[in-house]
Design a protein around this motif. Structure first.
Motif, PDB file in Angstrom:
ATOM      1  N   THR A 151       0.840  -1.197   0.000  1.00  0.00           N
ATOM      2  CA  THR A 151       0.000   0.000   0.000  1.00  0.00           C
ATOM      3  C   THR A 151       0.872   1.243   0.000  1.00  0.00           C
ATOM      4  O   THR A 151       0.605   2.226  -0.710  1.00  0.00           O
ATOM      5  CB  THR A 151      -0.921   0.017   1.234  1.00  0.00           C
ATOM      6  OG1 THR A 151      -1.639  -1.223   1.304  1.00  0.00           O
ATOM      7  CG2 THR A 151      -1.898   1.170   1.182  1.00  0.00           C
ATOM      8  N   ILE A 182      -3.978  -3.438  -6.444  1.00  0.00           N
ATOM      9  CA  ILE A 182      -4.342  -2.129  -5.916  1.00  0.00           C
ATOM     10  C   ILE A 182      -4.942  -1.269  -7.018  1.00  0.00           C
ATOM     11  O   ILE A 182      -4.361  -1.149  -8.110  1.00  0.00           O
ATOM     12  CB  ILE A 182      -3.114  -1.426  -5.287  1.00  0.00           C
ATOM     13  CG1 ILE A 182      -2.546  -2.303  -4.151  1.00  0.00           C
ATOM     14  CG2 ILE A 182      -3.482  -0.047  -4.760  1.00  0.00           C
ATOM     15  CD1 ILE A 182      -1.318  -1.745  -3.481  1.00  0.00           C
ATOM     16  N   ASP A 183      -6.101  -0.705  -6.728  1.00  0.00           N
ATOM     17  CA  ASP A 183      -6.794   0.180  -7.661  1.00  0.00           C
ATOM     18  C   ASP A 183      -6.380   1.619  -7.330  1.00  0.00           C
ATOM     19  O   ASP A 183      -6.756   2.156  -6.284  1.00  0.00           O
ATOM     20  CB  ASP A 183      -8.310   0.003  -7.513  1.00  0.00           C
ATOM     21  CG  ASP A 183      -9.085   0.681  -8.637  1.00  0.00           C
ATOM     22  OD1 ASP A 183      -8.483   1.483  -9.375  1.00  0.00           O
ATOM     23  OD2 ASP A 183     -10.293   0.415  -8.766  1.00  0.00           O
ATOM     24  N   SER A 188      -7.808   8.355  -4.711  1.00  0.00           N
ATOM     25  CA  SER A 188      -7.954   7.203  -3.819  1.00  0.00           C
ATOM     26  C   SER A 188      -6.962   6.099  -4.157  1.00  0.00           C
ATOM     27  O   SER A 188      -6.520   5.963  -5.301  1.00  0.00           O
ATOM     28  CB  SER A 188      -9.381   6.644  -3.891  1.00  0.00           C
ATOM     29  OG  SER A 188      -9.636   6.080  -5.170  1.00  0.00           O
ATOM     30  N   ARG A 190      -7.044   2.023  -3.375  1.00  0.00           N
ATOM     31  CA  ARG A 190      -7.876   0.948  -2.816  1.00  0.00           C
ATOM     32  C   ARG A 190      -7.195  -0.394  -3.018  1.00  0.00           C
ATOM     33  O   ARG A 190      -6.959  -0.818  -4.148  1.00  0.00           O
ATOM     34  CB  ARG A 190      -9.261   0.939  -3.464  1.00  0.00           C
ATOM     35  CG  ARG A 190     -10.178  -0.113  -2.856  1.00  0.00           C
ATOM     36  CD  ARG A 190     -11.511  -0.198  -3.552  1.00  0.00           C
ATOM     37  NE  ARG A 190     -12.304  -1.290  -3.013  1.00  0.00           N
ATOM     38  CZ  ARG A 190     -13.175  -1.999  -3.715  1.00  0.00           C
ATOM     39  NH1 ARG A 190     -13.358  -1.731  -4.993  1.00  0.00           N
ATOM     40  NH2 ARG A 190     -13.859  -2.974  -3.152  1.00  0.00           N
ATOM     41  N   ILE A 192      -7.331  -4.203  -3.232  1.00  0.00           N
ATOM     42  CA  ILE A 192      -8.383  -5.168  -3.556  1.00  0.00           C
ATOM     43  C   ILE A 192      -8.121  -6.496  -2.849  1.00  0.00           C
ATOM     44  O   ILE A 192      -8.979  -7.026  -2.156  1.00  0.00           O
ATOM     45  CB  ILE A 192      -8.458  -5.411  -5.084  1.00  0.00           C
ATOM     46  CG1 ILE A 192      -8.590  -4.078  -5.826  1.00  0.00           C
ATOM     47  CG2 ILE A 192      -9.619  -6.348  -5.411  1.00  0.00           C
ATOM     48  CD1 ILE A 192      -9.747  -3.227  -5.385  1.00  0.00           C
ATOM     49  N   GLU A 410      -7.933   9.309  -0.344  1.00  0.00           N
ATOM     50  CA  GLU A 410      -8.624   8.262   0.415  1.00  0.00           C
ATOM     51  C   GLU A 410      -7.882   6.941   0.232  1.00  0.00           C
ATOM     52  O   GLU A 410      -7.544   6.553  -0.887  1.00  0.00           O
ATOM     53  CB  GLU A 410     -10.061   8.124  -0.083  1.00  0.00           C
ATOM     54  CG  GLU A 410     -10.867   7.072   0.656  1.00  0.00           C
ATOM     55  CD  GLU A 410     -12.261   6.888   0.081  1.00  0.00           C
ATOM     56  OE1 GLU A 410     -12.873   5.853   0.364  1.00  0.00           O
ATOM     57  OE2 GLU A 410     -12.716   7.790  -0.662  1.00  0.00           O
ATOM     58  N   ILE A 411      -7.628   6.251   1.345  1.00  0.00           N
ATOM     59  CA  ILE A 411      -6.898   4.982   1.305  1.00  0.00           C
ATOM     60  C   ILE A 411      -7.710   3.906   2.008  1.00  0.00           C
ATOM     61  O   ILE A 411      -8.140   4.078   3.155  1.00  0.00           O
ATOM     62  CB  ILE A 411      -5.525   5.112   1.987  1.00  0.00           C
ATOM     63  CG1 ILE A 411      -4.671   6.163   1.260  1.00  0.00           C
ATOM     64  CG2 ILE A 411      -4.796   3.769   2.007  1.00  0.00           C
ATOM     65  CD1 ILE A 411      -3.389   6.501   1.969  1.00  0.00           C
ATOM     66  N   SER A 412      -7.960   2.811   1.318  1.00  0.00           N
ATOM     67  CA  SER A 412      -8.637   1.675   1.945  1.00  0.00           C
ATOM     68  C   SER A 412      -7.775   0.433   1.791  1.00  0.00           C
ATOM     69  O   SER A 412      -7.200   0.186   0.731  1.00  0.00           O
ATOM     70  CB  SER A 412     -10.014   1.446   1.324  1.00  0.00           C
ATOM     71  OG  SER A 412      -9.910   1.088  -0.030  1.00  0.00           O
ATOM     72  N   ASN A 413      -7.697  -0.335   2.860  1.00  0.00           N
ATOM     73  CA  ASN A 413      -6.821  -1.494   2.896  1.00  0.00           C
ATOM     74  C   ASN A 413      -7.624  -2.752   3.159  1.00  0.00           C
ATOM     75  O   ASN A 413      -8.830  -2.695   3.437  1.00  0.00           O
ATOM     76  CB  ASN A 413      -5.756  -1.314   3.982  1.00  0.00           C
ATOM     77  CG  ASN A 413      -4.377  -1.724   3.503  1.00  0.00           C
ATOM     78  OD1 ASN A 413      -4.228  -2.706   2.775  1.00  0.00           O
ATOM     79  ND2 ASN A 413      -3.361  -0.971   3.891  1.00  0.00           N
ATOM     80  N   THR A 441     -12.220  -5.637   3.565  1.00  0.00           N
ATOM     81  CA  THR A 441     -11.795  -4.243   3.685  1.00  0.00           C
ATOM     82  C   THR A 441     -11.831  -3.806   5.133  1.00  0.00           C
ATOM     83  O   THR A 441     -12.771  -4.127   5.869  1.00  0.00           O
ATOM     84  CB  THR A 441     -12.713  -3.331   2.851  1.00  0.00           C
ATOM     85  OG1 THR A 441     -12.650  -3.742   1.474  1.00  0.00           O
ATOM     86  CG2 THR A 441     -12.281  -1.881   2.946  1.00  0.00           C
ATOM     87  N   GLU A 507      -8.039   0.100  11.201  1.00  0.00           N
ATOM     88  CA  GLU A 507      -7.147   0.286  10.054  1.00  0.00           C
ATOM     89  C   GLU A 507      -5.719  -0.148  10.352  1.00  0.00           C
ATOM     90  O   GLU A 507      -4.952  -0.449   9.438  1.00  0.00           O
ATOM     91  CB  GLU A 507      -7.154   1.757   9.627  1.00  0.00           C
ATOM     92  CG  GLU A 507      -8.497   2.220   9.082  1.00  0.00           C
ATOM     93  CD  GLU A 507      -8.501   3.695   8.766  1.00  0.00           C
ATOM     94  OE1 GLU A 507      -7.543   4.384   9.179  1.00  0.00           O
ATOM     95  OE2 GLU A 507      -9.445   4.159   8.117  1.00  0.00           O
TER      96      GLU A 507
END
Length: 552
Positions: A151, A182-183, A188, A190, A192, A410-413, A441, A507
């Motif tokens: 990430t 990773i998208d 952002s 994200r 996956i 925005e960061i999602s893991n 997620t 997170e």
């Protein structure tokens, strides 16, 4: 505004970075003017030396040098013994590496460093992540976040690339391997899916060379002894193997001299032989990549645009060749030694600016910090207010406005493990019932109902388990216990009385469990504090001991 530094605490090399006023990550060189520092610790009498000098000292003093510490993070059994009085666990040893990085950076920049983001392999579990955080605390740092390495690399890549892409981050470091989809978009990042093996890395390629050198030495000299049992010889072969691996990245052959007990063997190692020796290691990374891609399909991602290579060991030509052979895509080598540290610095900058943004809006509005944070997360802050406060932050800190706005990504893991509890199936056997599944997620919260196993049961022992299996029910042997809680029950409960169990994963990869008996509302809750790392009085002693030790 407090500056938050990014640290790549690596198996073989470590690196520290910060974000400048233009929003660009900058690596800070150490006292030896090296941009990365070997993660090696040398106990030189009453001094502790970290880095290149420590690595060079390993040949002369192999019993006083420790390396590859990261491979033992979260391992409660590992202890490095130096003389008869001193023993050090992985958290303390890693803290010495962190102190070297931070101390040299403070000297170079003329400012104190307190807050940091430290990276770890995406495949680290609860034990390893907690150990990494505690290493930072022992070093006297405020660890704001433990961030997954892929990430972090994707953050750095996204800043430089500037295009919307779905990428595979193939991260082959000195001791660990991660593969993540990773998208990446303009606003952002994200994650996956992620997969990997935290016991597969460049060291394993080195070890194959070492075994080959030992075999060739026996064949040439006829000395059928375990030459690796001699610490000095073993260290010399370790250095030779690492050097040979790097040379083979640019040349087809490298000569190596092996000396043991007065005998010498001259060995030629070709790239072709090296490929044969390590073929199965590369195939393992390909297998893990395909496993991850299958899980990505379940989330609706059937293709990707690019494969990005990070981690020093991804420089090996055999890696690029294997990837091209497998996927017919030419992978892109992206800043393999520094990308992770730079991404961590970018994430730290995001946290810093976000904190300052919330603080200023709270002061202006009279709302609490948490109220403003919640409104910001739900996009309930007026755009004009946001623009004005961001401009104020830029004016007051010297950051460019574009850099301040750019930090608001925005960061999602996702979580790399599954978490569940031990339950009893219909046949009376103990099984693991998963609540949170691998590649969910984060943050996430899941509640599931269970029942008591006996009539009049007085308490329920809740065993919390971690595994790598994404199925609702798995065998007990496939999971590892990471925590235990006991829920007291009211008297006279009938068989199969309901108990609700809730798992909350934040997170940072921190897991909390709540359990509730529904008739009398009896509750129990715990935050998982693994017993595999330093804690309690031992942690206090480690922090005090660290303060009194000079690290150079």
């Amino acid at each position: 505004m407090d500056k938050i530094y990014g640290i790549d605490l690596g198996t073989t090399y470590s690196c520290i970075s910060y974000v400048d006023e233009f929003g660009k990550p900058v690596v800070v060189a150490n006292a030896e003017n090296e941009r990365t520092t070997p993660s090696v610790v040398f106990f030189d009498e009453d001094k502790i030396i970290v880095g290149s000098v420590a690595k060079e000292s390993a040949k002369l003093y192999p019993d006083r040098v420790v390396s590859f510490i990261k491979r033992n993070m979260g391992n409660g059994e590992f202890v490095f013994k130096y003389d008869e009085e001193n023993e050090y666990k992985p958290e303390e040893l890693s803290a010495f590496v962190l102190r070297k990085l931070v101390g040299d950076a403070e000297e170079a920049l003329g400012e104190e460093i307190h807050d940091v983001v430290i990276t770890c392999p995406a495949y680290f579990g609860i034990n390893e992540r907690e150990a990494t955080k505690i290493a930072g605390e022992i070093a006297g740092l405020n660890v704001r976040q433990i961030l997954n390495e892929p990430t972090s690399a994707a953050l750095a890549y996204g800043l430089e690339n500037g295009e919307d892409k779905v990428v595979l981050v193939y991260d082959l470091g000195g001791g660990t391997f991660d593969i993540s989809m990773i998208d990446i978009k303009q606003d952002s990042i994200r994650v996956i899916c992620t997969g990997g093996d935290h016991n597969l890395g460049g060291k394993d390629f080195d070890d194959r060379i070492i075994c080959y050198l030992q075999e060739q030495f026996v064949e040439q000299t006829g000395i059928n002894e375990d030459i690796l049992s001699d610490l000095e010889t073993a260290q010399e072969l370790q250095n030779s193997a690492e050097r040979a691996k790097k040379i083979l990245s640019t040349r087809e052959m490298v000569p190596i001299s092996v000396n043991y007990n007065g005998e010498k063997a001259k060995i030629s190692l070709t790239r072709e032989v090296f490929q044969d020796l390590t073929y199965d290691l590369l195939e393992r990374t390909m297998s893990l990549t395909h496993e991850m891609l299958e899980e990505a399909k379940e989330k609706g991602y059937y293709s990707f645009d690019e494969i990005v290579l990070v981690g020093g060991s991804s420089r090996m030509p055999v890696v690029r060749e294997a990837i091209y052979r497998e996927f017919n895509i030419e992978p892109r080598l992206f800043d393999p030694d520094e990308a992770v540290a730079k991404g961590a610095a970018l994430y730290g900058n995001k946290l810093s600016i976000n904190d300052e943004l919330i603080r200023r809006i709270a002061e202006d509005s009279g709302e609490s910090f948490e109220e403003v944070r919640s409104n910001l997360e739900e996009n309930n802050i007026d755009d004009d207010i946001l623009e004005r406060v961001l401009q104020d932050i830029a004016d007051d800190t010297g950051f460019k406005l574009a850099a301040v706005k750019g930090a608001n990504i925005e960061i999602s893991n996702v979580v790399s493990k599954s978490f569940g509890v031990v339950a009893i199936d219909s046949k009376g056997n103990e099984i693991v019932s998963n609540l949170i599944f691998k590649n969910s997620t984060v943050p996430c919260e899941v509640t599931k109902g269970y029942g008591t196993n006996e009539e009049g049961q007085e308490s329920a022992l809740i065993r919390i388990m971690e595994s790598e299996v994404s199925e609702s029910v798995i065998e007990l042997e496939l999971a590892q216990e990471i925590g235990v809680a006991e829920l007291s029950l009211p008297p006279g409960l009938p068989y199969n009385s309901p108990i609700l169990i809730t798992f909350t994963l934040n997170e940072d990869g921190r897991l909390e469990m709540r359990a509730r008996e529904t008739r009398d509302n009896k509750n129990v809750e715990i935050a998982i504090e693994t017993t595999c790392v330093i804690s309690g009085d031992e942690l206090v002693e480690a922090k005090e001991r660290s303060k009194n030790i000079i690290v150079s």
